[in-house]
Design an enzyme around this catalytic site. Structure first.
Site, mmCIF file in Angstrom:
data_model
loop_
_atom_site.group_PDB
_atom_site.id
_atom_site.type_symbol
_atom_site.label_atom_id
_atom_site.label_comp_id
_atom_site.label_asym_id
_atom_site.label_seq_id
_atom_site.Cartn_x
_atom_site.Cartn_y
_atom_site.Cartn_z
ATOM 1 N N ASP A 1 0.733 -1.323 0.189
ATOM 2 C CA ASP A 1 -0.078 -0.150 -0.133
ATOM 3 C C ASP A 1 0.930 1.205 -0.079
ATOM 4 O O ASP A 1 0.304 2.239 0.481
ATOM 5 C CB ASP A 1 -1.004 0.070 1.300
ATOM 6 N N LYS B 1 -7.162 -4.865 -3.032
ATOM 7 C CA LYS B 1 -7.741 -5.481 -2.047
ATOM 8 C C LYS B 1 -8.816 -4.210 -1.529
ATOM 9 O O LYS B 1 -8.319 -3.056 -1.642
ATOM 10 C CB LYS B 1 -6.971 -6.032 -0.988
ATOM 11 N N CYS C 1 -2.239 -2.263 7.548
ATOM 12 C CA CYS C 1 -2.096 -3.545 6.542
ATOM 13 C C CYS C 1 -0.709 -4.382 6.614
ATOM 14 O O CYS C 1 -0.747 -5.276 6.176
ATOM 15 C CB CYS C 1 -2.416 -2.704 5.290
HETATM 16 C C1 VGL Z 1 -4.680 0.809 5.491
HETATM 17 C C2 VGL Z 1 -6.183 2.129 7.019
HETATM 18 C C3 VGL Z 1 -7.127 1.992 6.248
HETATM 19 C C4 VGL Z 1 -3.170 0.256 5.460
HETATM 20 C C5 VGL Z 1 -5.655 0.797 4.839
HETATM 21 O O1 VGL Z 1 -2.862 0.363 4.255
HETATM 22 O O2 VGL Z 1 -2.602 0.052 6.285
HETATM 23 N N1 VGL Z 1 -4.917 1.624 6.920
HETATM 24 N N2 VGL Z 1 -7.112 1.443 4.704
#
Ligand code: VGL
Ligand code: ZN
Length: 201
Positions: free
Chosen positions: A16, A101, A149
């Site tokens: 991410d 995802k 994540c």
């Molecule tokens: C994430 C909060 C919401 C992450 C993703 O990538 O850690 N954190 N969505």
């Protein structure tokens, strides 16, 4: 200094590293997120040179999802499919498949599984299959965010039996509560991940 030795049985999983998390103007900016991009680029270079697989995960939400505050979730809207915020950081070297995802009505964090927020049911993404198809038994995990994540991806990697290395200088935490990032590191260690390159500060 890098202790992780890459080879063809190893995958680097970049979690991410997207504008909404990694850019100060992003919707869910993770403090210091932009600083890890050069560190990750160096990991990617080493991994590719050694014949390791490099894969990227991408948080990829619809405009309305139970993951967002407006629908009763925890987070401001972020990484909405097709927006600037959802794009992988433009200064990151992308040299591998991207696993998206969170694209349905689900609230999971891991790159390996998505979780239906209503039923609690978990479904796999394509990530595990990609790794198994290549005979990979070891993963090195970097990216954002340590306490969400990254942590969940590490937990799943361990549950699935992968030898797991977390590069602690190539992750950053949201820290909704002070200390969340530190606690996540300890939890990942307790789950059997090896923590490398812990910043000394
Ligand atoms: C994430 C909060 C919401 C992450 C993703 O990538 O850690 N954190 N969505
Ligand atoms: Zn998200």
């Amino acid at each position: 200094m890098n202790q992780a030795s890459y080879d063809s049985s190893c995958a680097l999983i970049v979690v991410d590293v997207q504008n909404d998390f990694a850019r100060p103007e992003g919707a869910l900016y993770v403090s210091g997120g932009e600083d890890i991009v050069p560190v990750i680029n160096e990991e990617i270079r080493e991994a590719l040179e050694a014949g390791a697989l490099v894969v990227y995960t991408q948080d990829w939400h619809p405009p309305e999802t139970p993951h967002f505050q407006a629908q009763g979730g925890l987070w401001p809207a972020h990484c909405v499919q097709g927006t600037w915020g959802s794009e992988l950081a433009p200064d990151m070297h992308v040299a591998g498949e991207v696993v998206r995802k969170g694209s349905g009505a689900e609230d999971g964090y891991s790159g390996f599984t998505v979780e239906d927020r209503m039923s609690g049911e978990k479904r796999p993404t394509k990530l595990e299959g990609m790794l198994r198809a290549r005979g990979i038994d070891r993963v090195v995990i970097v990216g954002l965010a340590t306490d969400y994540c990254v942590q969940e991806t590490v937990f799943d990697a361990r549950s699935l039996g992968f030898e797991t290395v977390l590069r602690a200088d190539a992750v950053r935490a949201v820290n909704l509560e002070p200390g969340d990032g530190k606690r996540a590191l300890e939890a990942m260690r307790a789950a059997g991940a090896r923590l490398e390159d812990l910043p000394s500060a």
